[in-house]
Design a protein around this motif. Sequence first.
Motif, PDB file in Angstrom:
ATOM      1  N   GLU A 127      -0.257  13.950   4.325  1.00 43.53           N
ATOM      2  CA  GLU A 127      -0.289  12.719   3.620  1.00 43.53           C
ATOM      3  C   GLU A 127       1.087  12.286   3.078  1.00 43.53           C
ATOM      4  O   GLU A 127       1.320  11.161   2.766  1.00 43.53           O
ATOM      5  CB  GLU A 127      -1.339  12.593   2.673  1.00 43.53           C
ATOM      6  N   LYS A 128       1.961  13.427   3.090  1.00 45.67           N
ATOM      7  CA  LYS A 128       3.241  13.301   2.585  1.00 45.67           C
ATOM      8  C   LYS A 128       4.438  12.875   3.927  1.00 45.67           C
ATOM      9  O   LYS A 128       5.412  12.556   3.439  1.00 45.67           O
ATOM     10  CB  LYS A 128       3.669  14.436   1.896  1.00 45.67           C
ATOM     11  N   MET A 129       3.950  12.584   5.217  1.00 46.11           N
ATOM     12  CA  MET A 129       4.960  12.618   6.348  1.00 46.11           C
ATOM     13  C   MET A 129       5.487  11.421   6.277  1.00 46.11           C
ATOM     14  O   MET A 129       6.732  11.189   6.618  1.00 46.11           O
ATOM     15  CB  MET A 129       4.038  12.947   7.605  1.00 46.11           C
ATOM     16  N   HIS A 130       4.668  10.258   5.956  1.00 49.15           N
ATOM     17  CA  HIS A 130       5.460   9.072   5.669  1.00 49.15           C
ATOM     18  C   HIS A 130       6.628   8.754   4.800  1.00 49.15           C
ATOM     19  O   HIS A 130       7.521   8.193   4.984  1.00 49.15           O
ATOM     20  CB  HIS A 130       4.295   7.981   5.471  1.00 49.15           C
ATOM     21  N   ASP A 131       6.351   9.791   3.660  1.00 51.66           N
ATOM     22  CA  ASP A 131       7.451   9.807   2.552  1.00 51.66           C
ATOM     23  C   ASP A 131       8.786  10.200   3.168  1.00 51.66           C
ATOM     24  O   ASP A 131       9.954   9.945   2.981  1.00 51.66           O
ATOM     25  CB  ASP A 131       7.213  10.481   1.549  1.00 51.66           C
TER      26      ASP A 131
ATOM     27  N   THR B 197       6.210   4.027  16.276  1.00 51.88           N
ATOM     28  CA  THR B 197       5.985   2.784  15.621  1.00 51.88           C
ATOM     29  C   THR B 197       6.075   2.724  13.973  1.00 51.88           C
ATOM     30  O   THR B 197       6.363   1.842  13.137  1.00 51.88           O
ATOM     31  CB  THR B 197       4.568   2.127  15.815  1.00 51.88           C
ATOM     32  N   GLU B 198       5.459   3.983  13.468  1.00 49.51           N
ATOM     33  CA  GLU B 198       5.722   4.051  11.731  1.00 49.51           C
ATOM     34  C   GLU B 198       6.948   4.242  11.370  1.00 49.51           C
ATOM     35  O   GLU B 198       7.479   3.643  10.332  1.00 49.51           O
ATOM     36  CB  GLU B 198       4.951   5.487  11.571  1.00 49.51           C
ATOM     37  N   ALA B 199       7.762   4.701  12.234  1.00 52.92           N
ATOM     38  CA  ALA B 199       9.244   5.076  11.744  1.00 52.92           C
ATOM     39  C   ALA B 199       9.864   3.314  11.850  1.00 52.92           C
ATOM     40  O   ALA B 199      10.547   3.191  10.995  1.00 52.92           O
ATOM     41  CB  ALA B 199      10.048   5.686  12.854  1.00 52.92           C
ATOM     42  N   ALA B 200       9.445   2.703  12.775  1.00 53.35           N
ATOM     43  CA  ALA B 200      10.002   1.244  13.090  1.00 53.35           C
ATOM     44  C   ALA B 200       9.536   0.753  11.519  1.00 53.35           C
ATOM     45  O   ALA B 200      10.409  -0.204  10.988  1.00 53.35           O
ATOM     46  CB  ALA B 200       9.718   0.777  14.106  1.00 53.35           C
ATOM     47  N   VAL B 201       8.364   0.661  11.504  1.00 46.69           N
ATOM     48  CA  VAL B 201       7.954  -0.144  10.236  1.00 46.69           C
ATOM     49  C   VAL B 201       8.392   0.411   9.002  1.00 46.69           C
ATOM     50  O   VAL B 201       8.580  -0.450   8.162  1.00 46.69           O
ATOM     51  CB  VAL B 201       6.286   0.181  10.052  1.00 46.69           C
ATOM     52  N   LEU B 202       8.911   1.552   8.511  1.00 53.81           N
ATOM     53  CA  LEU B 202       9.518   1.914   7.534  1.00 53.81           C
ATOM     54  C   LEU B 202      10.947   2.051   7.457  1.00 53.81           C
ATOM     55  O   LEU B 202      11.765   2.137   6.674  1.00 53.81           O
ATOM     56  CB  LEU B 202       9.320   3.509   7.503  1.00 53.81           C
ATOM     57  N   GLY B 203      11.803   1.340   8.771  1.00 54.97           N
ATOM     58  CA  GLY B 203      13.021   1.190   8.672  1.00 54.97           C
ATOM     59  C   GLY B 203      13.898   2.236   8.985  1.00 54.97           C
ATOM     60  O   GLY B 203      14.865   2.386   8.653  1.00 54.97           O
TER      61      GLY B 203
ATOM     62  N   TYR C 297       0.705  -1.059   0.099  1.00 53.79           N
ATOM     63  CA  TYR C 297       0.055   0.071   0.013  1.00 53.79           C
ATOM     64  C   TYR C 297       0.787   1.360  -0.024  1.00 53.79           C
ATOM     65  O   TYR C 297       0.212   2.401  -0.145  1.00 53.79           O
ATOM     66  CB  TYR C 297      -0.902   0.123   1.211  1.00 53.79           C
ATOM     67  N   PHE C 298       1.960   1.177   0.678  1.00 50.67           N
ATOM     68  CA  PHE C 298       2.919   2.350   0.516  1.00 50.67           C
ATOM     69  C   PHE C 298       4.121   2.315  -0.307  1.00 50.67           C
ATOM     70  O   PHE C 298       4.990   1.441  -0.052  1.00 50.67           O
ATOM     71  CB  PHE C 298       3.240   2.563   1.909  1.00 50.67           C
ATOM     72  N   THR C 299       4.420   3.236  -1.242  1.00 47.67           N
ATOM     73  CA  THR C 299       5.771   3.574  -1.889  1.00 47.67           C
ATOM     74  C   THR C 299       5.917   4.765  -1.906  1.00 47.67           C
ATOM     75  O   THR C 299       5.540   5.850  -1.971  1.00 47.67           O
ATOM     76  CB  THR C 299       5.366   3.184  -3.522  1.00 47.67           C
ATOM     77  N   PRO C 300       7.417   4.876  -0.939  1.00 46.54           N
ATOM     78  CA  PRO C 300       7.981   6.362  -0.589  1.00 46.54           C
ATOM     79  C   PRO C 300       8.058   7.063  -1.968  1.00 46.54           C
ATOM     80  O   PRO C 300       8.612   6.438  -2.885  1.00 46.54           O
ATOM     81  CB  PRO C 300       9.039   5.919   0.028  1.00 46.54           C
ATOM     82  N   ASP C 301       7.847   8.367  -2.029  1.00 51.86           N
ATOM     83  CA  ASP C 301       7.847   9.026  -3.202  1.00 51.86           C
ATOM     84  C   ASP C 301       9.200  10.251  -2.812  1.00 51.86           C
ATOM     85  O   ASP C 301       8.821  11.053  -1.932  1.00 51.86           O
ATOM     86  CB  ASP C 301       6.592   9.943  -3.353  1.00 51.86           C
ATOM     87  N   PRO C 302      10.304  10.023  -3.331  1.00 51.56           N
ATOM     88  CA  PRO C 302      11.305  10.877  -3.110  1.00 51.56           C
ATOM     89  C   PRO C 302      10.896  12.559  -3.773  1.00 51.56           C
ATOM     90  O   PRO C 302      11.855  13.279  -3.227  1.00 51.56           O
ATOM     91  CB  PRO C 302      12.480  10.318  -4.299  1.00 51.56           C
ATOM     92  N   SER C 303       9.977  12.608  -4.541  1.00 46.94           N
ATOM     93  CA  SER C 303       9.988  14.054  -4.799  1.00 46.94           C
ATOM     94  C   SER C 303       9.607  14.940  -3.588  1.00 46.94           C
ATOM     95  O   SER C 303       9.692  15.971  -3.625  1.00 46.94           O
ATOM     96  CB  SER C 303       8.796  14.213  -6.065  1.00 46.94           C
ATOM     97  N   VAL C 304       9.132  14.384  -2.678  1.00 46.82           N
ATOM     98  CA  VAL C 304       8.680  15.155  -1.352  1.00 46.82           C
ATOM     99  C   VAL C 304      10.081  15.844  -0.793  1.00 46.82           C
ATOM    100  O   VAL C 304       9.788  16.963  -0.383  1.00 46.82           O
ATOM    101  CB  VAL C 304       7.990  14.243  -0.318  1.00 46.82           C
ATOM    102  N   LEU C 305      11.054  15.255  -1.231  1.00 42.77           N
ATOM    103  CA  LEU C 305      12.403  15.731  -0.526  1.00 42.77           C
ATOM    104  C   LEU C 305      12.425  16.741  -1.311  1.00 42.77           C
ATOM    105  O   LEU C 305      13.288  18.251  -0.834  1.00 42.77           O
ATOM    106  CB  LEU C 305      13.506  14.720  -0.874  1.00 42.77           C
ATOM    107  N   GLU C 306      12.224  17.257  -2.608  1.00 44.32           N
ATOM    108  CA  GLU C 306      12.540  18.463  -3.114  1.00 44.32           C
ATOM    109  C   GLU C 306      12.128  19.699  -2.916  1.00 44.32           C
ATOM    110  O   GLU C 306      12.593  20.864  -2.834  1.00 44.32           O
ATOM    111  CB  GLU C 306      12.218  18.050  -4.958  1.00 44.32           C
ATOM    112  N   PHE C 307      10.919  19.375  -2.296  1.00 36.64           N
ATOM    113  CA  PHE C 307      10.186  20.655  -1.522  1.00 36.64           C
ATOM    114  C   PHE C 307      10.967  21.258  -0.569  1.00 36.64           C
ATOM    115  O   PHE C 307      10.797  22.402  -0.320  1.00 36.64           O
ATOM    116  CB  PHE C 307       8.767  20.203  -1.243  1.00 36.64           C
ATOM    117  N   PHE C 308      11.827  20.347   0.332  1.00 39.01           N
ATOM    118  CA  PHE C 308      12.660  21.045   1.203  1.00 39.01           C
ATOM    119  C   PHE C 308      13.982  21.163   0.772  1.00 39.01           C
ATOM    120  O   PHE C 308      14.773  21.405   1.710  1.00 39.01           O
ATOM    121  CB  PHE C 308      12.697  19.985   2.418  1.00 39.01           C
TER     122      PHE C 308
END
Length: 360
Positions: free
Chosen positions: A234-238, A255-261, A156-167
């Motif tokens: 909705e972009k915080m997990h990316d 817990t979210e961080a743990a599940v994301l590695g 259900y979740f695929t990280p979107d690296p484009s979120v990083l560009e905003f910052f």
Amino acid sequence: MIDMGHPAHVHLFKNVIWGLTKKGHHVLVTARNKEVTIDLLKAYNIEYISVGEIGSSKIDLICEWINRDYEILKIASKFNPDILMGMSNPCVAHVSWVLGKKAILLDDSEITTFSHKITYPFANVICTPSLYKKDLGKRQVRYDGYHELAYLNPKYFTPDPSVLEFFGLKESDKYVILRFVSWGANHDVGNKGLSLEDKRKAVHEIEKHGRVLITSEKPLPDDLEKYRISASPEKMHDLLFYAQMLFGDSQTMTTEAAVLGTPAIRCNSFVGENDMSNFKELENKYGLIFNYNDPEKALEKAVELLHKPGLKEEWIGKKERLFKDKIEVTGFIKWFVENYPDSFSIMKENPDFQLQFKAV
């Protein structure tokens, strides 16, 4: 009918809602106006009815519960659902009992004793992680997973690296997310997180090792406000996926961080012998997080980890071990709801039936 009491509940139920709707079921969502709950529902195009505002004291919370009971009763009477769902939700339990409907609740926090007392006598089923240390009686169904796996599973979740560009960031950049919560929920009464001085010390030390990004439920003084990020919820997990570390007093994001590695340091007064079982397992069995009630020790551990080479690579390996042990929670919930009450009997007679919903 599903009632959302917290932003995390939107993530927990969103894939269930979409999955059930796709199969022809009618799902009505009600939502408490807490933090970014409404913003998330809008971002995911999930229709909802707003019910209730967050209170700041225990009296406020009780008054809010009573008002939400009444409002949800009116909505449910009109919608006439077969099943009502929520996360340890007293309003869902009360309304289902009054209307003679079925209430399926989820819970992963053993510490909310008062809420349990006014909720679970009225519920039909309480689904909890298998390691949940409370025995809730014959209505309890245990499953091998965490709620966060319902939305952060790679299915259900695929990280979107484009979120990083905003910052102005790249995937190779080191940055640490600091998460500070408001401590205004019913289960937070009598507990506390990091003090303002603790937060200042953390920023001062951690920014020596990378950029600091703060997400906070409460207002911040000017010297910390400049670190606050304004990423859409909705972009915080990316953003969390690519972070070097999470540091703060949050429960859910740990817990979210743990599940994301992503390594996570959690510091609040819940930590101790009576801490929630999921945090103990994530630390003691999988080594994905570190729990402290002493801010100085928490910061020392954060600095120690930030000096460690190959930190993220090591955590990805730990995360993969976790996924091998757990089930795909969304698939399990959808099956349980669609096949209730037979699903309840199946899980009681053969708990291993859930193994068909493996996370990987």
